[in-house]
Write an enzyme that holds these catalytic residues in place. Structure first.
Site, PDB file in Angstrom:
ATOM      1  N   MET A  80      68.576  55.986  35.033  1.00 15.46           N
ATOM      2  CA  MET A  80      69.794  56.418  34.369  1.00 15.46           C
ATOM      3  C   MET A  80      70.982  55.720  34.999  1.00 15.46           C
ATOM      4  O   MET A  80      71.062  55.598  36.215  1.00 15.46           O
ATOM      5  CB  MET A  80      69.976  57.918  34.511  1.00 15.46           C
ATOM      6  N   SER A  86      37.848  22.010  57.314  1.00 16.32           N
ATOM      7  CA  SER A  86      38.939  22.285  56.385  1.00 16.32           C
ATOM      8  C   SER A  86      38.418  23.310  55.383  1.00 16.32           C
ATOM      9  O   SER A  86      37.404  23.086  54.724  1.00 16.32           O
ATOM     10  CB  SER A  86      39.379  21.003  55.675  1.00 16.32           C
ATOM     11  N   LYS A 122      72.842  52.406  46.892  1.00 15.93           N
ATOM     12  CA  LYS A 122      74.249  52.600  46.519  1.00 15.93           C
ATOM     13  C   LYS A 122      74.903  53.640  47.422  1.00 15.93           C
ATOM     14  O   LYS A 122      75.987  53.426  47.962  1.00 15.93           O
ATOM     15  CB  LYS A 122      74.300  53.057  45.053  1.00 15.93           C
ATOM     16  N   HIS A 139      40.928  22.952  35.766  1.00 16.80           N
ATOM     17  CA  HIS A 139      41.221  21.525  35.894  1.00 16.80           C
ATOM     18  C   HIS A 139      42.672  21.246  35.542  1.00 16.80           C
ATOM     19  O   HIS A 139      43.388  20.548  36.265  1.00 16.80           O
ATOM     20  CB  HIS A 139      40.266  20.745  34.967  1.00 16.80           C
ATOM     21  N   TYR A 183      46.773  23.576  60.335  1.00 19.69           N
ATOM     22  CA  TYR A 183      47.671  23.087  59.275  1.00 19.69           C
ATOM     23  C   TYR A 183      47.196  23.595  57.913  1.00 19.69           C
ATOM     24  O   TYR A 183      46.031  23.983  57.754  1.00 19.69           O
ATOM     25  CB  TYR A 183      47.718  21.541  59.263  1.00 19.69           C
ATOM     26  N   CYS A 224      42.683  23.521  52.690  1.00 19.31           N
ATOM     27  CA  CYS A 224      43.107  22.578  51.652  1.00 19.31           C
ATOM     28  C   CYS A 224      42.884  23.106  50.242  1.00 19.31           C
ATOM     29  O   CYS A 224      43.070  22.387  49.275  1.00 19.31           O
ATOM     30  CB  CYS A 224      42.422  21.236  51.837  1.00 19.31           C
ATOM     31  N   ARG A 252      77.160  45.979  47.096  1.00 19.35           N
ATOM     32  CA  ARG A 252      75.738  45.718  47.374  1.00 19.35           C
ATOM     33  C   ARG A 252      75.575  44.216  47.602  1.00 19.35           C
ATOM     34  O   ARG A 252      76.454  43.429  47.239  1.00 19.35           O
ATOM     35  CB  ARG A 252      74.868  46.173  46.214  1.00 19.35           C
ATOM     36  N   GLY A 312      66.123  50.540  34.269  1.00 20.52           N
ATOM     37  CA  GLY A 312      65.328  51.610  33.674  1.00 20.52           C
ATOM     38  C   GLY A 312      65.761  52.969  34.170  1.00 20.52           C
ATOM     39  O   GLY A 312      65.444  53.992  33.575  1.00 20.52           O
ATOM     40  N   ARG A 358      76.020  58.801  39.134  1.00 14.67           N
ATOM     41  CA  ARG A 358      75.222  57.566  39.003  1.00 14.67           C
ATOM     42  C   ARG A 358      73.928  57.704  39.783  1.00 14.67           C
ATOM     43  O   ARG A 358      73.899  58.323  40.834  1.00 14.67           O
ATOM     44  CB  ARG A 358      75.972  56.371  39.580  1.00 14.67           C
TER      45      ARG A 358
HETATM   46  C1  PEP Z   1      38.359  24.010  47.477  1.00 12.62           C
HETATM   47  O1  PEP Z   1      37.279  24.328  47.032  1.00 12.62           O
HETATM   48  O2  PEP Z   1      39.182  24.803  47.937  1.00 12.62           O
HETATM   49  C2  PEP Z   1      38.748  22.588  47.510  1.00 12.62           C
HETATM   50  C3  PEP Z   1      39.842  22.192  48.106  1.00 12.62           C
HETATM   51  O3  PEP Z   1      37.961  21.732  46.826  1.00 12.62           O
HETATM   52  P1  PEP Z   1      37.982  21.594  45.236  1.00 12.62           P
HETATM   53  O4  PEP Z   1      39.099  22.416  44.704  1.00 12.62           O
HETATM   54  O5  PEP Z   1      38.141  20.161  44.957  1.00 12.62           O
HETATM   55  O6  PEP Z   1      36.614  22.120  44.876  1.00 12.62           O
END
Ligand code: PEP
Ligand code: MG
Length: 909
Positions: A119, A799, A38, A471, A887, A867, A352, A117, A108
């Site tokens: 003053m 991967s 401020k 899961h 990637y 992945c 601001r 939080g 202020r």
């Molecule tokens: C992992 O373990 O990161 C993976 C991509 O395989 P999963 O989650 O299927 O075990």
């Protein structure tokens, strides 16, 4: 900055901007740290020539020194404040503490980051019993004088002296009743005078102290109250939650009062330089004629839209537009401002960067590029990846949330809102959704593969157990189902179709629930939702720019053609992970899978495997067609066996039931049937017990399963190449990549690769066609990372399965991660981030670095991806960019977020 480095200058006048900048060699961030957001903005606006009421800022260093010294003013601070007051007197021609022409000021807080939080505000400092009397007479506005005085006493009594504001408000309400006034604005001078007398009595009784009559004492105590509020509980809690350091301190802004409540040529208001909801480029805000600032936010009077000011006070409106324009150009961002008009003169009290919705953020970023205010790179860097998420899912209507509180909270594992009736059973969820067209929320203690049909039919999922890679979380994210998991407050009574929340709340199956997957909240109501649009033209533009800047590829984790198509629509450049075991979640497939796992003879197993082949082939064909021209990584089966088998406990219960039933049967045929069922279940139970492992996650899964059942992986490779060849024969450009999971020793890969490649060659020869292909592996066991050099001699790509790699590196079960000690570690900040959400850079990240370096040393053109769930997490994406990963692969719904985060990582380089 430490105290040793301070210059001893604790107070900056609003026109000391250049001096402040010089101290930090022109670094705006330094000035912001010293003067708070401020204060820095007010000094800056003053320098720009914007009419800001004169004032000064007491630095954050002063605050820190005050707190360090056990709450005493550091040397020189008070003297400098007095000098600054004297400067204000000469600038305004008024005098602090004088009755003749009194200078009044506001006080202020203003930390570096705006912080709830702290003053807030005390207005009208400098009044007392004598001064108010003379002010009333001299201005001929006694009502005004006594009203502003009572405001001072009320705010001071509350904020500095700690009297609860409700007590003051009760006095005002009682006074209104007595004076037969409908609103505060109907109370006259006498009424306010009486109220003030009572306020002072209350202060005396509550605190044993007097309201200070000496204006300098008021100023001193107000300054101290701001300092102390830095260490107030609410401020500390907020900093903990927001990850703000505790040693920054707050600045204090003392500013000459200007009054919007002097008459009908005065007004006060708040406004934004653009519409904060839609981003449209026009002023948006509210104001009140003849009012003081807090009246606008208090909601006691109906405010006017800022556009109305154009008619009410056209010159003032024009000036506001100019100021907004000037400040936007200067800050290169949308501004949120407060103003007061005092008898026809406009003053800016604060500016601001404005808070805004996700829609407004993307529109403003794109518009500002068009206006030449910011570059495309800045526009891309400005939009937060979470804001992209907003466009991908329905949201609970923010209006509806104003009146309702959540009944429970859990982990926000899959974003978006879902509203529906509760089903505790996946079959029921499916039936209600499919046959009765109901919107359903599936509520389970946790989910298993045989619950997936219910999850797919449901609008959203809630579980009382499980973590971010449970899961339920994984499947929900993959299918874009809003989900809240690990809601510990919920106790589910499956037998009675009820859930309990706390002692008093019992909710039945069939009742309505709304869930907010963005924040992990659950509401006991049928709330309205709003649906933002991924095709928003401004968002598409930001994402298109992001694609130009990023160097990291973005693929998707997708198992079905529909998923793949969506991923492609969202900009995925291939499939980074198809989890083939997920293809067996469908109800008609699970028994075949179970038969394959539990087979007791090679023939029985071979039959089951052969039964899986045509299903797999058609699945893969669908994927290849959807991803034409792009790589598709198919991972061979990796089921921790327990996920696919009924539990021994359930089987035993079923057997007891069946045996009981036998006693009540009257027909021999029925008895035969039940006997047969008992026999089958007993056999299954024996197999389940034989196969049971203490640590299935570290057991017979991944390549280990492939080693034990060679026919299984061969069947999958055959299915992959039959599907690929069929597509290629049709002229499609297909790129299958076969991935072997859970490898820990190069020997596993060596013994698998030969026979599998042979199958591939054979299938291609049968079809008389060659398809480009690769055989690679997941790196998800530390040993694989540490021996990556050897592994890369066989694997053509890597991967990183960062879910398992985190589990095995940290030794924390990914399924229980969010319920036990990890929560404690996160709460106590032993860990900054949950390693299952953001890749742990020092441990897992280091293993990745070793694997990348040694892998590439063995094989130049080794393709490297990620992945695990981390592939869609912006922080992890930054790390992946730095590590030189090619990637990331994430759920289709996170692809746009990953595109943006990857661009931001490249821009940050
Ligand atoms: C992992 O373990 O990161 C993976 C991509 O395989 P999963 O989650 O299927 O075990
Ligand atoms: Mg894994």
């Amino acid at each position: 900055m430490t105290t040793q480095e301070t210059s001893g200058k604790y107070v900056y006048l609003f026109n000391d901007f250049d001096e402040a900048m010089a101290r930090f060699d022109g670094e705006w961030d330094g000035v912001r740290g010293l003067l708070g957001g401020k204060g820095a903005n007010l000094l800056d606006a003053t320098r720009l020539g914007i009419p800001v009421p004169p004032g000064f800022t007491v630095t954050t260093e002063a605050c820190n020194d005050y707190l360090d010294a056990g709450e005493t003013f550091p040397e020189g601070l008070w003297e400098q404040s007095l000098q600054a007051i004297a400067s204000l007197e000469s600038m305004t021609g008024k005098k602090f503490g004088s009755a003749e022409n009194p200078l009044l000021v506001s006080c202020r807080s203003g930390a570096r980051f705006s912080m709830p939080g702290m003053m807030d505000t005390i207005l009208n400092i400098g009044l007392n019993d004598e001064i108010v009397e003379i002010l009333a007479t001299r201005t001929h506005r006694p009502r005004f004088a006594y009203d502003i005085y009572r405001r001072l006493v009320q705010m001071f009594g509350g904020v500095v002296m700690g009297v609860p504001d409700e007590v003051f408000e009760a006095v005002i309400t009682a006074q209104r009743r007595e004076s037969k006034a409908r609103a505060d604005s109907d109370l006259d001078a006498g009424a306010w005078k009486a109220v003030t007398v009572r306020f002072k009595e209350i202060i005396r009784t509550y605190t044993g102290k007097e309201f200070p009559n000496d204006p300098y004492e008021q100023l001193k105590q107000a300054t101290e109250a701001v300092f102390k509020s830095w260490n107030g509980k609410r401020a500390i809690d907020y900093r903990e939650a927001a990850g703000i350091e505790h040693n920054l301190g707050t600045a204090v802004n003392i500013q000459t009062m200007v009054f919007g409540n002097i008459g009908d040529d005065s007004a006060t208001g708040v406004f934004m330089s653009r519409n904060a909801t839609t981003g449209e480029p026009q002023l948006e805000g509210d104001y009140l004629i003849n009012a003081q600032g807090e009246d606008v936010v208090a909601g006691t009077r109906t405010t006017l839209r800022i556009g109305q000011l154009k008619d009410d006070m056209p010159e003032m409106f024009e000036e506001l537009e100019q100021i907004a324009h000037l400040l936007e150009e200067h800050h290169r961002n949308m501004q949120d401002m407060e103003f007061t008009i005092e008898q026809g003169k406009l003053w800016l009290l604060q500016t601001r960067d404005g808070k805004r919705t996700a829609q407004a953020e993307v529109r403003i970023a794109v518009d500002m590029v068009g206006e030449g205010l910011i570059s495309r790179e800045e526009a891309v860097a400005r939009v937060h990846p979470d804001q992209v998420d907003f466009f991908l899912h329905p949201q609970l209507d923010p209006e509806a949330l104003l009146d309702i509180k959540a009944i429970a909270s859990g982990l926000n594992v899959s974003p978006g809102a879902a509203v529906g009736v509760i089903a505790f059973d996946p079959d029921l969820a499916e039936r209600w959704a499919r046959e009765e067209g109901k919107d359903v929320i599936l509520v389970r203690p946790e989910t298993r593969p045989d619950d997936v049909h219910g999850m797919l039919a449901a609008k959203g999922v809630v579980t009382s157990k499980g973590g971010r890679t449970s899961h339920a979380a994984l499947v929900a994210r993959q299918f874009g189902k809003p989900a809240v998991v690990g809601v510990e407050e919920i106790e589910i009574d499956l037998d009675n179709h009820l859930m309990h929340i706390g002692e008093d709340l019992v909710i039945e199956e069939g009742e309505s629930l709304s869930i907010d997957g963005n924040h992990g909240l659950i509401y006991y109501a049928d709330l309205p939702t709003v649906v933002p649009d991924i095709q928003n033209a401004y968002l598409l533009k930001i994402l298109a720019w992001a694609d130009e800047f990023r160097t990291l590829g973005v693929r998707a984790n997708a198992d079905y053609p529909d998923d793949a198509q969506r991923a492609r629509d969202y900009g995925a450049e291939g499939i980074g992970l198809c989890r083939t075991e997920h293809m067996f979640f469908a109800e008609e497939r699970l028994p075949i899978m179970q038969r394959m796992i539990t087979a007791s003879s090679p023939t029985e197993r071979a039959e089951a495997i052969a039964g899986l082949l045509p299903m797999q082939r058609s699945d893969f064909e669908g994927l290849f067609r959807a991803m034409e021209g792009q790589p598709v990584i198919i991972r061979l089966l990796d089921p921790p066996l327990h996920e696919f088998l009924p539990s021994a406990h359930d089987l035993m219960l079923e057997l007891t039931d069946l045996k009981l039933r036998m006693q009540h049967l009257s027909s021999l045929k029925e008895m035969d049937n039940v006997l047969e069922e008992i026999e089958a279940k007993t056999k299954l139970l024996e197999r389940v017990e034989t196969l049971a492992e203490s640590n299935p996650m570290l057991g017979t899964r991944g390549v280990r399963l492939g080693m034990l059942i060679p026919g299984l992986y061969k069947m999958q490779v055959r299915a992959i190449f039959e599907a690929a060849c069929r597509c290629a024969v049709d002229g499609l450009d297909v790129h299958p990549e076969v991935m072997i999971p859970l490898v820990s020793h190069v020997g596993e890969l060596e013994s698998m690769n030969g026979p599998l490649k042979e199958v591939a060659e054979k299938v291609m020869a049968e079809h008389g066609i060659e398809v480009p292909q690769m055989f690679g592996t997941m790196i998800e066991i530390p040993r694989a990372a540490l021996t990556a050099g050897e592994i890369a001699q066989t694997a053509e790509f890597f991967s990183f399965g960062t879910n398992d790699l985190t589990q095995t590196t940290y030794g924390i079960s990914r399924d229980d991660a969010e319920t036990g000690f990890l929560v404690h570690y996160l709460q106590t900040r032993l860990l900054k981030d949950n390693p299952f959400t953001s890749i742990d850079p020092e441990g897992v990240g280091r293993l990745m670095q070793i694997a990348i370096d040694e892998g590439k040393a063995s094989r130049d053109n080794l393709e490297i991806g990620v992945c695990g769930e981390h592939g869609g997490d912006p922080k992890s994406i930054h790390l992946c960019h730095k590590l030189g990963v090619d990637y990331v692969s994430c759920s289709p719904f996170r692809v746009p977020i990953a595109r943006l985060a990857a661009a931001q990582a490249a821009l940050a380089d």
